[in-house]
Design an enzyme around this catalytic site. Structure first.
Site, PDB file in Angstrom:
ATOM      1  N   ASN A  87      44.023 -70.270 -53.092  1.00 26.57           N
ATOM      2  CA  ASN A  87      43.645 -70.353 -51.689  1.00 26.57           C
ATOM      3  C   ASN A  87      44.881 -70.790 -50.906  1.00 26.57           C
ATOM      4  OD1 ASN A  87      42.753 -71.105 -49.171  1.00 26.57           O
ATOM      5  ND2 ASN A  87      41.013 -72.297 -49.912  1.00 26.57           N
ATOM      6  N   ASP A 113      40.141 -61.686 -44.152  1.00 26.05           N
ATOM      7  CA  ASP A 113      38.682 -61.503 -44.273  1.00 26.05           C
ATOM      8  C   ASP A 113      38.002 -62.078 -43.032  1.00 26.05           C
ATOM      9  OD1 ASP A 113      38.795 -60.274 -46.732  1.00 26.05           O
ATOM     10  OD2 ASP A 113      38.617 -62.147 -47.868  1.00 26.05           O
ATOM     11  N   ASP A 149      41.518 -55.833 -37.357  1.00 26.13           N
ATOM     12  CA  ASP A 149      40.762 -54.830 -36.596  1.00 26.13           C
ATOM     13  C   ASP A 149      39.447 -55.432 -36.091  1.00 26.13           C
ATOM     14  OD1 ASP A 149      40.434 -54.720 -39.545  1.00 26.13           O
ATOM     15  OD2 ASP A 149      38.738 -53.424 -39.067  1.00 26.13           O
TER      16      ASP A 149
HETATM   17  C1  LIG Z   1      40.695 -57.694 -45.997  1.00 28.16           C
HETATM   18  S1  LIG Z   1      41.782 -58.042 -47.295  1.00 28.16           S
HETATM   19  C2  LIG Z   1      43.343 -57.465 -46.625  1.00 28.16           C
HETATM   20  C3  LIG Z   1      44.354 -57.212 -47.701  1.00 28.16           C
HETATM   21  C4  LIG Z   1      45.752 -56.797 -47.206  1.00 28.16           C
HETATM   22  N1  LIG Z   1      46.400 -57.874 -46.490  1.00 28.16           N
HETATM   23  C5  LIG Z   1      45.715 -55.556 -46.386  1.00 28.16           C
HETATM   24  O1  LIG Z   1      46.013 -55.634 -45.178  1.00 28.16           O
HETATM   25  O2  LIG Z   1      45.409 -54.492 -46.946  1.00 28.16           O
HETATM   26  C6  LIG Z   1      41.998 -59.807 -47.209  1.00 28.16           C
HETATM   27  C7  LIG Z   1      42.645 -60.394 -48.448  1.00 28.16           C
HETATM   28  O3  LIG Z   1      42.847 -61.793 -48.262  1.00 28.16           O
HETATM   29  C8  LIG Z   1      42.481 -62.471 -49.464  1.00 28.16           C
HETATM   30  N2  LIG Z   1      42.142 -63.848 -49.080  1.00 28.16           N
HETATM   31  C9  LIG Z   1      41.053 -64.247 -48.390  1.00 28.16           C
HETATM   32  N3  LIG Z   1      41.060 -65.579 -48.198  1.00 28.16           N
HETATM   33  C10 LIG Z   1      42.204 -66.045 -48.784  1.00 28.16           C
HETATM   34  C11 LIG Z   1      42.767 -67.341 -48.931  1.00 28.16           C
HETATM   35  N4  LIG Z   1      42.168 -68.429 -48.430  1.00 28.16           N
HETATM   36  N5  LIG Z   1      43.941 -67.453 -49.592  1.00 28.16           N
HETATM   37  C12 LIG Z   1      44.555 -66.357 -50.107  1.00 28.16           C
HETATM   38  N6  LIG Z   1      44.061 -65.101 -49.993  1.00 28.16           N
HETATM   39  C13 LIG Z   1      42.898 -64.942 -49.348  1.00 28.16           C
HETATM   40  C14 LIG Z   1      41.308 -61.662 -49.979  1.00 28.16           C
HETATM   41  O4  LIG Z   1      41.027 -61.877 -51.336  1.00 28.16           O
HETATM   42  C15 LIG Z   1      41.785 -60.244 -49.683  1.00 28.16           C
HETATM   43  O5  LIG Z   1      42.562 -59.714 -50.733  1.00 28.16           O
END
Ligand SMILES: C[S@@+](CC[C@H](N)C(=O)[O-])C[C@H]1O[C@@H](n2cnc3c(N)ncnc32)[C@H](O)[C@@H]1O
Length: 209
Positions: A87, A113, A149
């Site tokens: 995280n 996310d 988005d």
């Molecule tokens: C919607 S995806 C976007 C992935 C990439 N950045 C893209 O633009 O294609 C969001 C990513 O953030 C990761 N993520 C969410 N919360 C996180 C956190 N607290 N720390 C690290 N990664 C996180 C998720 O597992 C996911 O892989």
């Protein structure tokens, strides 16, 4: 593979420290870019191959993705890229990682996310505590890049960052000028999807002053 994990789960309380930069990069003095939520790392693999004059760290909370990215690293000669599992909120606040923040030139949060339900907003990666930490530890002139988005998430991020007097929002026309970590404007996987589906992208850049 599960698309979402709860970042507040106790599974993510413990994080591994990022090793000292001279142990992970051939040239630790290069400008350092961090991509938070880097998913499979495709974006960073492409960036790090194209821009040998930068170092890149990807942070991702889904362990399997980081394991796969690290397997891929073994088959390549990549000396300017590193993946860290966990995280991001806990990675930044880990005592061993605090000093790394001072070396960061820029950070991107690409399509974080959204966690749409109000009761889940606390799971969003950009939180006041994180911004407060970054505002106190990033060096002057370093940049934060945001892309999403989801309008509602964008407003939430803008509000959270604007509460810090140490970050100044730059005009969006400056995006190209400042996107030095990504001069050829390589797109993330989510960005490709969003563009293909003609959805709107909200973006902003903040500078530590
Ligand atoms: C919607 S995806 C976007 C992935 C990439 N950045 C893209 O633009 O294609 C969001 C990513 O953030 C990761 N993520 C969410 N919360 C996180 C956190 N607290 N720390 C690290 N990664 C996180 C998720 O597992 C996911 O892989």
């Amino acid at each position: 593979m599960r698309q979402h994990v709860n970042p507040l789960s106790k599974n993510f309380f413990e994080v591994d420290p990022i090793p000292p930069l001279n142990q992970i990069f051939e040239n630790p003095k290069l400008p350092l870019h961090l991509d938070v939520g880097c998913a499979s790392g495709d974006f960073l693999f492409e960036l790090s191959l194209k821009n040998k004059n930068w170092n890149y760290i990807g942070i991702e909370i889904r362990e399997k993705l980081v394991l796969n990215a690290n397997l891929k690293m073994k088959s390549r000669e990549n000396n300017n890229l590193y993946f860290s599992f966990g995280n991001a909120n806990n990675i930044f606040s880990h005592s061993n990682n605090k000093s790394i923040t001072e070396f960061i030139t820029s950070i991107s949060f690409n399509f974080p996310d959204p966690w749409f339900k109000k009761k889940h907003h606390k799971r969003r990666v950009i939180q006041p505590k994180l911004i407060n930490f970054l505002s106190n530890s990033m060096k002057k002139g370093s940049l934060i890049f945001i892309k999403t988005d989801v309008r509602e998430l964008f407003d939430h991020i803008e509000l959270t960052i604007s509460e810090s007097i140490k970050f100044k929002k730059l005009a969006i026309k400056d995006v190209q000028f400042y996107e030095s970590f990504n001069p050829s404007r390589i797109q993330t996987n989510r960005e490709k999807y969003v563009i293909l589906n003609q959805l709107k992208i909200y973006e902003s850049i903040y500078k530590k002053i």
